[in-house]
Design a protein around this motif. Structure first.
Motif, PDB file in Angstrom:
ATOM      1  N   ARG A   8     -12.147   1.484  -1.589  1.00  0.00           N
ATOM      2  CA  ARG A   8     -10.923   0.819  -1.146  1.00  0.00           C
ATOM      3  C   ARG A   8      -9.763   1.096  -2.088  1.00  0.00           C
ATOM      4  N   ASN A   9     -10.030   1.108  -3.398  1.00  0.00           N
ATOM      5  CA  ASN A   9      -8.957   1.338  -4.353  1.00  0.00           C
ATOM      6  C   ASN A   9      -8.326   2.718  -4.159  1.00  0.00           C
ATOM      7  N   ALA A  10      -9.171   3.738  -4.015  1.00  0.00           N
ATOM      8  CA  ALA A  10      -8.661   5.097  -3.823  1.00  0.00           C
ATOM      9  C   ALA A  10      -7.910   5.212  -2.505  1.00  0.00           C
ATOM     10  N   GLN A  11      -8.431   4.592  -1.460  1.00  0.00           N
ATOM     11  CA  GLN A  11      -7.758   4.635  -0.164  1.00  0.00           C
ATOM     12  C   GLN A  11      -6.418   3.906  -0.221  1.00  0.00           C
ATOM     13  N   GLY A  12      -6.394   2.798  -0.962  1.00  0.00           N
ATOM     14  CA  GLY A  12      -5.147   2.053  -1.098  1.00  0.00           C
ATOM     15  C   GLY A  12      -4.084   2.857  -1.831  1.00  0.00           C
ATOM     16  N   ILE A  13      -4.489   3.545  -2.900  1.00  0.00           N
ATOM     17  CA  ILE A  13      -3.549   4.383  -3.653  1.00  0.00           C
ATOM     18  C   ILE A  13      -3.048   5.529  -2.784  1.00  0.00           C
ATOM     19  N   THR A  14      -3.962   6.156  -2.043  1.00  0.00           N
ATOM     20  CA  THR A  14      -3.573   7.264  -1.155  1.00  0.00           C
ATOM     21  C   THR A  14      -2.582   6.797  -0.099  1.00  0.00           C
ATOM     22  N   THR A  15      -2.857   5.649   0.489  1.00  0.00           N
ATOM     23  CA  THR A  15      -1.956   5.105   1.508  1.00  0.00           C
ATOM     24  C   THR A  15      -0.586   4.805   0.914  1.00  0.00           C
ATOM     25  N   PHE A  16      -0.563   4.224  -0.290  1.00  0.00           N
ATOM     26  CA  PHE A  16       0.706   3.915  -0.953  1.00  0.00           C
ATOM     27  C   PHE A  16       1.514   5.191  -1.185  1.00  0.00           C
ATOM     28  N   VAL A  17       0.858   6.234  -1.681  1.00  0.00           N
ATOM     29  CA  VAL A  17       1.541   7.508  -1.937  1.00  0.00           C
ATOM     30  C   VAL A  17       2.085   8.096  -0.632  1.00  0.00           C
ATOM     31  N   LEU A  18       1.294   8.014   0.438  1.00  0.00           N
ATOM     32  CA  LEU A  18       1.749   8.531   1.728  1.00  0.00           C
ATOM     33  C   LEU A  18       2.980   7.782   2.226  1.00  0.00           C
ATOM     34  N   PHE A  19       3.021   6.481   2.024  1.00  0.00           N
ATOM     35  CA  PHE A  19       4.183   5.704   2.448  1.00  0.00           C
ATOM     36  C   PHE A  19       5.405   6.039   1.594  1.00  0.00           C
ATOM     37  N   VAL A  20       5.196   6.326   0.317  1.00  0.00           N
ATOM     38  CA  VAL A  20       6.314   6.756  -0.546  1.00  0.00           C
ATOM     39  C   VAL A  20       6.856   8.095  -0.062  1.00  0.00           C
ATOM     40  N   VAL A  21       5.955   9.055   0.213  1.00  0.00           N
ATOM     41  CA  VAL A  21       6.383  10.374   0.707  1.00  0.00           C
ATOM     42  C   VAL A  21       7.099  10.228   2.043  1.00  0.00           C
ATOM     43  N   LEU A  22       6.551   9.391   2.923  1.00  0.00           N
ATOM     44  CA  LEU A  22       7.168   9.162   4.222  1.00  0.00           C
ATOM     45  C   LEU A  22       8.563   8.574   4.053  1.00  0.00           C
ATOM     46  N   ASN A  23       8.722   7.652   3.114  1.00  0.00           N
ATOM     47  CA  ASN A  23      10.012   7.028   2.863  1.00  0.00           C
ATOM     48  C   ASN A  23      11.043   8.061   2.410  1.00  0.00           C
ATOM     49  N   VAL A  24      10.636   8.923   1.488  1.00  0.00           N
ATOM     50  CA  VAL A  24      11.538   9.961   0.979  1.00  0.00           C
ATOM     51  C   VAL A  24      11.907  10.943   2.094  1.00  0.00           C
ATOM     52  N   LEU A  25      10.926  11.332   2.902  1.00  0.00           N
ATOM     53  CA  LEU A  25      11.189  12.229   4.033  1.00  0.00           C
ATOM     54  C   LEU A  25      12.198  11.608   4.994  1.00  0.00           C
ATOM     55  N   TYR A  26      12.035  10.325   5.246  1.00  0.00           N
ATOM     56  CA  TYR A  26      12.956   9.639   6.158  1.00  0.00           C
ATOM     57  C   TYR A  26      14.382   9.668   5.611  1.00  0.00           C
ATOM     58  N   ILE A  27      14.539   9.360   4.332  1.00  0.00           N
ATOM     59  CA  ILE A  27      15.875   9.352   3.727  1.00  0.00           C
ATOM     60  C   ILE A  27      16.502  10.738   3.796  1.00  0.00           C
ATOM     61  N   VAL A  28      15.723  11.760   3.462  1.00  0.00           N
ATOM     62  CA  VAL A  28      16.240  13.135   3.463  1.00  0.00           C
ATOM     63  C   VAL A  28      16.656  13.560   4.872  1.00  0.00           C
ATOM     64  N   THR A  29      15.843  13.233   5.871  1.00  0.00           N
ATOM     65  CA  THR A  29      16.164  13.650   7.240  1.00  0.00           C
ATOM     66  C   THR A  29      17.278  12.810   7.857  1.00  0.00           C
ATOM     67  N   CYS A  30      17.649  11.709   7.204  1.00  0.00           N
ATOM     68  CA  CYS A  30      18.781  10.905   7.672  1.00  0.00           C
ATOM     69  C   CYS A  30      20.113  11.389   7.098  1.00  0.00           C
ATOM     70  N   LEU A  31      20.068  12.221   6.059  1.00  0.00           N
ATOM     71  CA  LEU A  31      21.280  12.597   5.334  1.00  0.00           C
ATOM     72  C   LEU A  31      22.357  13.248   6.203  1.00  0.00           C
ATOM     73  N   PRO A  32      22.021  14.077   7.194  1.00  0.00           N
ATOM     74  CA  PRO A  32      23.111  14.609   8.039  1.00  0.00           C
ATOM     75  C   PRO A  32      23.810  13.544   8.892  1.00  0.00           C
ATOM     76  N   LEU A  33      23.313  12.299   8.873  1.00  0.00           N
ATOM     77  CA  LEU A  33      23.850  11.149   9.610  1.00  0.00           C
ATOM     78  C   LEU A  33      23.627  11.267  11.126  1.00  0.00           C
ATOM     79  N   VAL A  34      23.939  12.406  11.720  1.00  0.00           N
ATOM     80  CA  VAL A  34      23.706  12.550  13.163  1.00  0.00           C
ATOM     81  C   VAL A  34      22.223  12.569  13.478  1.00  0.00           C
ATOM     82  N   THR A  35      21.380  12.725  12.468  1.00  0.00           N
ATOM     83  CA  THR A  35      19.934  12.757  12.679  1.00  0.00           C
ATOM     84  C   THR A  35      19.277  11.399  12.417  1.00  0.00           C
ATOM     85  N   ILE A  36      20.082  10.382  12.153  1.00  0.00           N
ATOM     86  CA  ILE A  36      19.513   9.059  11.866  1.00  0.00           C
ATOM     87  C   ILE A  36      18.669   8.566  13.036  1.00  0.00           C
TER      88      ILE A  36
END
Length: 215
Positions: A8-36
């Motif tokens: 569970r600990n390893a899965q929890g860490i993996t999930t947390f990292v995936l959500f961080v990566v997903l968050n960063v991807l979302y911010i980057v793909t929102c930067l052109p504004l028209v892609t929000i």
């Protein structure tokens, strides 16, 4: 200390990292504004899938969803987002002036902008989760805040609370930049699943909608 990769600990860490990566991807793909709009619909799609018994790949699924939903989500952003922004601007304009009439006009515009923001969020989620023509998507997005007021309030309060938190505590921007959007979308997905199940069971005045194939 030995780490079990299946534990569970390893899965929890993996999930947390995936959500961080997903968050960063979302911010980057929102930067052109028209892609929000496209980015938000893609974020909703992967978090809706993950909230539904943790199905789907968060990162690869995000890119697939981005390609699949971009044009409908962009149209929803334009058709619902522009009027909402105009109402918000009107609310600020009227509320900065003195007088009872201007105060009433400002409050009505503010209420309209909140309803517009809720319809916009529903529009992005409907694009993410359902196969439907654009007209039907817009129709249901506008009606959902009216037929689901309590859940809509929870849906809108999430970004509003995050914005207020960053305003009061600027250091909270670090949390928003790392997990704020992805985790917020996941919490929203739990609310949206409840709304969609209720509306499919009792469609009332909403037009029929069917989930994406392959879900």
């Amino acid at each position: 200390m030995r780490i079990d990769p299946e534990g569970r600990n390893a899965q929890g860490i993996t999930t947390f990292v995936l959500f961080v990566v997903l968050n960063v991807l979302y911010i980057v793909t929102c930067l052109p504004l028209v892609t929000i709009g496209a980015a938000t619909s893609a974020l909703y799609e992967v978090t809706l899938r993950y909230a539904d018994e943790e199905r789907g790949d968060l990162i690869r699924g995000y890119f697939r969803a981005l390609r699949k939903t971009w044009w409908r989500a962009t149209l929803v952003q334009l058709l619902l987002g522009v009027p909402t922004a105009m109402l918000a601007f009107s609310a600020v304009f009227w509320l900065t002036m003195d007088g009872v009439v201007t105060a009433v006009a400002g409050l009505l515009a503010a209420l309209g902008s909140l309803l517009g923001a809720a319809a916009l969020l529903y529009g992005f989620a409907l694009v993410a989760w359902f196969d439907a023509p654009l007209r039907r998507t817009l129709h249901n997005a506008v009606l959902l805040p009216l037929v689901e007021p309590a859940r809509t309030m929870g849906l809108v309060l999430l970004p509003v609370t995050a914005g207020c938190l960053v305003f009061v505590m600027p250091q909270a921007v670090v949390v928003v930049a790392t997990i704020g959007f992805s985790v917020g979308a996941y919490v929203s997905a739990l609310v949206l699943h409840d709304v969609f199940r209720r509306r499919q069971a009792d469609p009332s005045e909403l037009e029929p909608i069917s989930p994406h194939s392959g879900q």
